[in-house]
Scaffold this motif. Structure first.
Motif, PDB file in Angstrom:
ATOM      1  N   UNK A 179       6.929 -15.025  28.633  1.00  0.00           N
ATOM      2  CA  UNK A 179       6.740 -13.772  28.205  1.00  0.00           C
ATOM      3  C   UNK A 179       5.341 -13.557  27.254  1.00  0.00           C
ATOM      4  N   UNK A 230       4.015 -10.146  31.986  1.00  0.00           N
ATOM      5  CA  UNK A 230       5.312  -9.206  31.798  1.00  0.00           C
ATOM      6  C   UNK A 230       6.592  -9.438  32.608  1.00  0.00           C
ATOM      7  N   UNK A 231       7.420  -8.683  32.444  1.00  0.00           N
ATOM      8  CA  UNK A 231       8.716  -8.933  33.156  1.00  0.00           C
ATOM      9  C   UNK A 231       8.572  -8.747  34.852  1.00  0.00           C
ATOM     10  N   UNK A 232       7.540  -8.059  35.183  1.00  0.00           N
ATOM     11  CA  UNK A 232       7.218  -8.038  36.316  1.00  0.00           C
ATOM     12  C   UNK A 232       6.240  -9.023  37.083  1.00  0.00           C
ATOM     13  N   UNK A 265       3.272  -9.859  35.987  1.00  0.00           N
ATOM     14  CA  UNK A 265       1.932  -9.513  35.978  1.00  0.00           C
ATOM     15  C   UNK A 265       1.455 -10.069  34.740  1.00  0.00           C
ATOM     16  N   UNK A 279      -0.458 -10.026  31.468  1.00  0.00           N
ATOM     17  CA  UNK A 279      -0.255  -8.988  30.444  1.00  0.00           C
ATOM     18  C   UNK A 279      -1.659  -8.239  30.358  1.00  0.00           C
ATOM     19  N   UNK A 280      -1.351  -7.061  30.117  1.00  0.00           N
ATOM     20  CA  UNK A 280      -2.715  -6.297  30.086  1.00  0.00           C
ATOM     21  C   UNK A 280      -3.898  -6.841  29.204  1.00  0.00           C
ATOM     22  N   UNK A 291      -4.370  -9.833  28.450  1.00  0.00           N
ATOM     23  CA  UNK A 291      -4.560 -11.184  28.652  1.00  0.00           C
ATOM     24  C   UNK A 291      -5.485 -11.589  29.673  1.00  0.00           C
ATOM     25  N   UNK A 338      -1.924  -9.124  39.469  1.00  0.00           N
ATOM     26  CA  UNK A 338      -0.614  -8.813  39.524  1.00  0.00           C
ATOM     27  C   UNK A 338       0.275  -9.995  40.368  1.00  0.00           C
TER      28      UNK A 338
END
Lengths: 89, 358
Positions: free
Chosen positions: A42, A46-48, A50, A52-53, A55, A68
């Motif tokens: 986490x 993210x939970x999808x 992908x 993290x924006x 990182x 993605x």
């Protein structure tokens, strides 16, 4: 084997020492690390699933293209660095 | 009176304690990290802090020793979905305790608009799909953030299944069955920021903050994007309060816990100029249900003050006499007389997101 290294700034929140994993893609490599250290997922994805924006990942010095699905390929002796993007402040 | 004041900031969580004479910092946690919400559960005193780490996402931490040590909880997460725009947690915007007879139940309001419930003190969370799946959600939009969010959750102390949530920008939603079903109730509100034929649309209203009077929960106050509104029928209908001075724009609202006609606001110029009117910070207080207001300035900066008080950065203590406000400039003020005079506790904190008495 791919060596996965995390930014030292992440160590402040959660243990994440470097790991050697057998993997074909960035996704495989990270999944292998998260399998042993589930809470770390986490912080990086993210939970999808992908990246993290704010990182960024580098494979052998090159920023990965697929944020993605993390399909960028690894070589046998690749180094994967998980870093913080300066866009995150 | 309350003896603890939690202050959630851009760079840490600070807890002030009162000696009976003065307030001072008792503990500081998460130094350097943004703390978006804080809750001290009145049922078991557990302290919760929501973090918004700039790089590594939202986290939730729990302390059972007043903030000396913290345990990592789970965070609310959205179900897996296809596409690059699949929803993901951006911010835990508010945390509230469930009913007194629901130990361990927590509610979380988030950006991008999900309401979540936990029945195990944050160890796991479930998206409240009955609200998330409402077709009207397609009308919601971001207010101050790119995506919509739930910032206010009110649990009726008479009936823990009666919930009211405020959404920016998505209206006021009421549930009478513990969150199984919802109705958007904004009759009386209007939206100046929309075309004329959409101004009364319930699901695009922007209540910046929604609070109720705990001892008379059918009385609710809202600081809306374009004014102040009050409900006396449990949020079903709303009447605009036009007497507020020096302006009707703002974010924060607090209500006296025993006197539902008494409420406080911190007005700003307007949406496109989010600063105190004339650079003079003031708190507006009504004691007559909004028919008239006192503009309270003693102890607050009156020259070149550009403090903005965010929606969670005003709190009223249980005695109704003590209030705290915290600003984007890192100023923290306290009053012991309902705002007649304010005392600066600090002028050097990081930007303040939330203040909360315990």
């Amino acid at each position: 084997m791919t060596r996965v290294v995390f930014t030292q700034n992440l160590e402040r929140h959660i243990p994440c020492p470097p790991k050697e994993v057998a993997a074909q893609t960035v996704r495989d490599a990270l999944d292998a690390v998260f399998h042993e250290n589930p809470q770390l997922r986490g912080y990086v994805l993210d939970e999808q699933g992908r990246l993290r924006r704010h990182v960024v990942c580098f494979v052998d010095g090159q920023m990965i293209e697929d944020r993605n699905t993390l399909s960028d390929r690894l070589e046998n002796d690749s180094e994967l660095y998980v870093m913080q993007a300066l866009s995150g402040g | 009176m309350s003896t603890l004041l939690h202050v959630a900031t851009r760079k840490g969580l600070f807890t002030y304690a009162s000696t009976g004479v003065e307030w001072d910092v008792q503990s500081a946690s998460f130094i350097g990290d943004p703390v978006s919400a804080v809750l001290q559960d009145p049922r078991d005193e557990t302290l919760y802090a929501a973090l918004n780490l700039g790089h590594f996402g939202c986290k939730l931490r729990r302390s059972e020793d007043g903030g000396e040590s913290w345990t990592e909880c789970a965070v609310p997460t959205y179900d897996a979905a296809e596409g690059e725009d699949a929803p993901a947690l951006k911010l835990i915007w508010c945390l509230e305790a469930g009913g007194v007879d629901q130990p361990g139940r927590l509610w979380a309001g988030t950006i991008p608009g999900g309401l979540f419930v936990s029945d195990d003190r944050g160890d796991s969370w479930k998206l409240v799909r009955s609200l998330w799946d409402r077709p009207e959600r397609a009308n919601w939009f971001g207010g101050g953030y790119d995506e919509p969010g739930i910032h206010s959750i009110v649990v009726d102390p008479r009936d823990r299944d009666r919930l009211i949530v405020g959404v920016s920008c998505g209206g006021v939603w009421v549930s009478n069955d513990g969150g199984d079903s919802w109705e958007c109730t904004t009759e009386g509100m209007y939206a100046e920021y929309m075309p004329p034929d959409r101004r009364n649309d319930p699901s695009i209203q922007d209540p910046h903050r929604l609070v109720h009077c705990p001892t008379m929960p059918d009385v609710l106050w809202v600081q809306h994007h374009n004014g102040v509104f009050r409900s006396t029928d449990g949020g079903r209908t709303w009447g605009e309060i036009t007497a507020i001075e020096p302006s009707k724009f703002g974010f924060a609202v607090g209500v006296h816990p025993l006197e539902p006609m008494t409420a406080w606001f911190v007005p700003g110029v307007k949406d496109e100029c989010r600063i105190p009117v004339d650079g003079s910070l003031a708190v507006a207080r009504t004691r007559d249900g909004g028919q008239s207001f006192d503009v309270l300035r003693r102890g607050l900066p009156q020259h070149h003050a550009y403090d903005l008080v965010y929606r969670h950065a005003l709190d009223v203590a249980a005695d109704g006499d003590h209030l705290a406000i915290g600003s984007t400039t890192g100023n923290l003020w306290l009053t012991s007389n309902q705002g007649d005079r304010w005392e600066a506790l600090s002028s050097t904190l990081p930007p303040i997101y939330a203040v909360r008495f315990a």
